[in-house]
Design a protein around this motif. Structure first.
Motif, PDB file in Angstrom:
ATOM      1  N   TYR A 241      90.569  68.906  23.135  1.00 57.49           N
ATOM      2  CA  TYR A 241      89.975  67.583  23.390  1.00 57.49           C
ATOM      3  C   TYR A 241      90.766  66.809  24.441  1.00 57.49           C
ATOM      4  O   TYR A 241      91.991  66.754  24.418  1.00 57.49           O
ATOM      5  CB  TYR A 241      89.931  66.787  22.092  1.00 57.49           C
ATOM      6  CG  TYR A 241      89.568  65.323  22.276  1.00 57.49           C
ATOM      7  CD1 TYR A 241      88.285  64.945  22.644  1.00 57.49           C
ATOM      8  CD2 TYR A 241      90.530  64.327  22.095  1.00 57.49           C
ATOM      9  CE1 TYR A 241      87.955  63.605  22.819  1.00 57.49           C
ATOM     10  CE2 TYR A 241      90.214  62.989  22.265  1.00 57.49           C
ATOM     11  CZ  TYR A 241      88.923  62.630  22.628  1.00 57.49           C
ATOM     12  OH  TYR A 241      88.608  61.317  22.806  1.00 57.49           O
ATOM     13  N   GLU A 242      90.018  66.200  25.374  1.00 57.74           N
ATOM     14  CA  GLU A 242      90.634  65.399  26.430  1.00 57.74           C
ATOM     15  C   GLU A 242      89.643  64.327  26.878  1.00 57.74           C
ATOM     16  O   GLU A 242      88.499  64.637  27.220  1.00 57.74           O
ATOM     17  CB  GLU A 242      91.007  66.299  27.616  1.00 57.74           C
ATOM     18  CG  GLU A 242      91.772  65.604  28.717  1.00 57.74           C
ATOM     19  CD  GLU A 242      92.082  66.536  29.887  1.00 57.74           C
ATOM     20  OE1 GLU A 242      92.312  66.024  30.993  1.00 57.74           O
ATOM     21  OE2 GLU A 242      92.065  67.770  29.694  1.00 57.74           O
ATOM     22  N   VAL A 243      90.076  63.077  26.852  1.00 59.71           N
ATOM     23  CA  VAL A 243      89.229  61.961  27.272  1.00 59.71           C
ATOM     24  C   VAL A 243      88.907  62.089  28.753  1.00 59.71           C
ATOM     25  O   VAL A 243      89.722  62.540  29.554  1.00 59.71           O
ATOM     26  CB  VAL A 243      89.942  60.612  26.995  1.00 59.71           C
ATOM     27  CG1 VAL A 243      89.159  59.444  27.597  1.00 59.71           C
ATOM     28  CG2 VAL A 243      90.110  60.394  25.496  1.00 59.71           C
ATOM     29  N   GLY A 244      87.679  61.686  29.117  1.00 59.76           N
ATOM     30  CA  GLY A 244      87.300  61.638  30.523  1.00 59.76           C
ATOM     31  C   GLY A 244      86.485  62.809  31.006  1.00 59.76           C
ATOM     32  O   GLY A 244      86.202  62.927  32.203  1.00 59.76           O
ATOM     33  N   LYS A 245      86.076  63.688  30.084  1.00 59.63           N
ATOM     34  CA  LYS A 245      85.263  64.850  30.490  1.00 59.63           C
ATOM     35  C   LYS A 245      84.424  65.302  29.303  1.00 59.63           C
ATOM     36  O   LYS A 245      84.620  64.852  28.175  1.00 59.63           O
ATOM     37  CB  LYS A 245      86.158  65.989  30.980  1.00 59.63           C
ATOM     38  CG  LYS A 245      87.057  66.598  29.917  1.00 59.63           C
ATOM     39  CD  LYS A 245      87.903  67.719  30.508  1.00 59.63           C
ATOM     40  CE  LYS A 245      88.703  68.458  29.433  1.00 59.63           C
ATOM     41  NZ  LYS A 245      87.880  69.289  28.553  1.00 59.63           N
ATOM     42  N   SER A 246      83.478  66.214  29.558  1.00 55.60           N
ATOM     43  CA  SER A 246      82.731  66.819  28.450  1.00 55.60           C
ATOM     44  C   SER A 246      83.657  67.784  27.716  1.00 55.60           C
ATOM     45  O   SER A 246      84.672  68.233  28.276  1.00 55.60           O
ATOM     46  CB  SER A 246      81.482  67.529  28.967  1.00 55.60           C
ATOM     47  OG  SER A 246      81.839  68.548  29.881  1.00 55.60           O
ATOM     48  N   GLN A 247      83.305  68.112  26.482  1.00 57.37           N
ATOM     49  CA  GLN A 247      84.228  68.844  25.608  1.00 57.37           C
ATOM     50  C   GLN A 247      83.733  70.238  25.246  1.00 57.37           C
ATOM     51  O   GLN A 247      82.535  70.515  25.280  1.00 57.37           O
ATOM     52  CB  GLN A 247      84.429  68.044  24.313  1.00 57.37           C
ATOM     53  CG  GLN A 247      84.843  66.602  24.520  1.00 57.37           C
ATOM     54  CD  GLN A 247      86.172  66.465  25.233  1.00 57.37           C
ATOM     55  OE1 GLN A 247      87.137  67.154  24.905  1.00 57.37           O
ATOM     56  NE2 GLN A 247      86.236  65.566  26.212  1.00 57.37           N
ATOM     57  N   ASP A 248      84.688  71.104  24.866  1.00 53.85           N
ATOM     58  CA  ASP A 248      84.341  72.386  24.253  1.00 53.85           C
ATOM     59  C   ASP A 248      83.743  72.088  22.883  1.00 53.85           C
ATOM     60  O   ASP A 248      84.331  71.350  22.092  1.00 53.85           O
ATOM     61  CB  ASP A 248      85.589  73.255  24.071  1.00 53.85           C
ATOM     62  CG  ASP A 248      86.171  73.725  25.394  1.00 53.85           C
ATOM     63  OD1 ASP A 248      85.396  73.868  26.357  1.00 53.85           O
ATOM     64  OD2 ASP A 248      87.388  73.952  25.451  1.00 53.85           O
ATOM     65  N   SER A 249      82.578  72.655  22.611  1.00 54.06           N
ATOM     66  CA  SER A 249      81.897  72.295  21.363  1.00 54.06           C
ATOM     67  C   SER A 249      81.458  73.523  20.580  1.00 54.06           C
ATOM     68  O   SER A 249      81.382  74.635  21.103  1.00 54.06           O
ATOM     69  CB  SER A 249      80.683  71.410  21.668  1.00 54.06           C
ATOM     70  OG  SER A 249      79.717  72.136  22.385  1.00 54.06           O
ATOM     71  N   TYR A 250      81.170  73.291  19.287  1.00 53.65           N
ATOM     72  CA  TYR A 250      80.706  74.345  18.380  1.00 53.65           C
ATOM     73  C   TYR A 250      79.221  74.192  18.081  1.00 53.65           C
ATOM     74  O   TYR A 250      78.756  74.658  17.044  1.00 53.65           O
ATOM     75  CB  TYR A 250      81.447  74.237  17.043  1.00 53.65           C
ATOM     76  CG  TYR A 250      82.920  74.496  17.079  1.00 53.65           C
ATOM     77  CD1 TYR A 250      83.428  75.792  17.107  1.00 53.65           C
ATOM     78  CD2 TYR A 250      83.821  73.443  17.038  1.00 53.65           C
ATOM     79  CE1 TYR A 250      84.789  76.024  17.092  1.00 53.65           C
ATOM     80  CE2 TYR A 250      85.189  73.664  17.024  1.00 53.65           C
ATOM     81  CZ  TYR A 250      85.664  74.960  17.052  1.00 53.65           C
ATOM     82  OH  TYR A 250      87.016  75.187  17.035  1.00 53.65           O
ATOM     83  N   ASP A 251      78.496  73.508  18.923  1.00 51.54           N
ATOM     84  CA  ASP A 251      77.116  73.165  18.586  1.00 51.54           C
ATOM     85  C   ASP A 251      76.179  73.622  19.696  1.00 51.54           C
ATOM     86  O   ASP A 251      76.548  74.405  20.561  1.00 51.54           O
ATOM     87  CB  ASP A 251      76.993  71.658  18.342  1.00 51.54           C
ATOM     88  CG  ASP A 251      77.600  70.855  19.488  1.00 51.54           C
ATOM     89  OD1 ASP A 251      77.185  71.086  20.646  1.00 51.54           O
ATOM     90  OD2 ASP A 251      78.484  70.018  19.245  1.00 51.54           O
ATOM     91  N   LYS A 252      74.945  73.097  19.697  1.00 50.91           N
ATOM     92  CA  LYS A 252      73.971  73.565  20.688  1.00 50.91           C
ATOM     93  C   LYS A 252      74.115  72.872  22.036  1.00 50.91           C
ATOM     94  O   LYS A 252      73.245  73.024  22.893  1.00 50.91           O
ATOM     95  CB  LYS A 252      72.550  73.460  20.145  1.00 50.91           C
ATOM     96  CG  LYS A 252      72.062  72.076  19.781  1.00 50.91           C
ATOM     97  CD  LYS A 252      70.655  72.193  19.206  1.00 50.91           C
ATOM     98  CE  LYS A 252      70.127  70.845  18.762  1.00 50.91           C
ATOM     99  NZ  LYS A 252      68.795  70.945  18.150  1.00 50.91           N
TER     100      LYS A 252
END
Length: 298
Positions: A241-252
């Motif tokens: 997790y890092e503020v200021g960007k889209s994140q690695d996610s476990y969802d669709k």
């Protein structure tokens, strides 16, 4: 085997088909929710499904209904289909592992979204207006930044084929009544907070999620539908997790990103390539295993 639709050939009455679930009537007070392997993004159902997705959704919902039962009553009865009428059990291959028996309640026609982080449609609105669902929030926020406190941002519950519409909480009160709206907001925030705290111990950040509620025979507000699955929530990896960007996610979000990059968002009749379906399935499995601490077995 990927199951994108069920057919019990009249052994139980089919009363509704949603984006993911086929819903059957068992008796006057009980429904059978069957989570298929259909997947939707941007409120559009893909032509093909994701293997075992319905089973994963069902088991994740069962897990959360147990964890959250002290916060709010819910409609969950069991995932054991052996109590179904004999004629329905002929279709065990369509039902096993992906079915929930639930109590039948009157559904409140809003989606109770709780946001802990600024992302998705909220980020888009914030960049333009400095608001989220018309609610003024702190200035100078960055993408994926946490709100000072989680915020309740309801939406309309659209008919199949239509798009949900983000609304201000005051609009929700007009739809479901002030007393119900107040209770839904209170419960949604409590449910999110407990789930968020639990997930963080498992290395997952719940960026936002959608709850649905109904009214029981005593006029109590009750948690219904699915709960805190990768379909209804944004799950982020805490370790990247890092503020200021889209994140690695476990969802669709993985599927949404593919659709957007190929100019296919909101378009009908889209078929996912096999690798996109397989990678989406892997994300759902990872979420299940991370949250529950159990190895996935279909």
């Amino acid at each position: 085997m990927t199951i994108t639709s069920t057919d019990l050939e009249g052994s139980l009455p089919l009363i509704a088909k949603g984006k993911v679930r086929d819903i059957y009537s068992v008796d006057d007070s009980t429904l059978l929710f069957v989570a298929t392997d259909r997947i939707s993004a941007y409120d559009v159902i893909m032509k093909n499904g994701v293997k075992d997705k319905g089973k994963l959704l069902t088991q994740i919902s069962k897990f959360w209904f147990s964890i959250l039962s002290d916060v709010c009553p819910n409609h969950f009865i069991s995932t054991d289909i052996s109590t179904l009428q004999k004629q329905a059990l002929k279709y065990k291959d369509q039902l096993e592992g992906r079915s929930m028996l639930v109590r039948k309640y009157k559904i409140l026609p809003i989606e109770a979204i709780v946001r802990g982080y600024l992302t998705g449609s909220a980020w888009k609105e914030y960049k333009t207006n400095g608001t989220v669902h018309g609610i003024k929030v702190r200035e100078g926020m960055k993408e994926s930044e946490p709100f000072d406190i989680p915020i309740y941002t309801p939406s309309t519950k659209a008919e199949l084929g239509e798009h949900d519409e983000n609304i201000h909480p005051s609009e929700a009160a007009k739809i479901i009544g002030e007393e119900n709206a107040k209770k839904v907001e209170e419960l949604a925030l409590k449910l999110y907070s407990k789930a968020k705290d639990y997930a963080e111990t498992k290395g997952i950040l719940i960026a936002d999620t959608k709850f649905e509620f109904g009214i029981d025979e005593s006029e109590n507000v009750v948690l219904v539908d699915e709960v805190l699955t990768p379909d209804s929530s944004r799950f982020w990896r805490a370790d990247t997790y890092e503020v200021g960007k889209s994140q690695d996610s476990y969802d669709k979000q993985f599927l949404r990103n593919w659709l957007t990059s190929n100019d296919l968002a909101y378009k009908e009749d889209v078929e996912m390539p096999d690798d996109i379906a397989e990678k989406t399935a892997a994300k759902y499995i990872e979420a299940y295993e991370q949250l529950t601490g159990q190895k996935w077995s279909a």
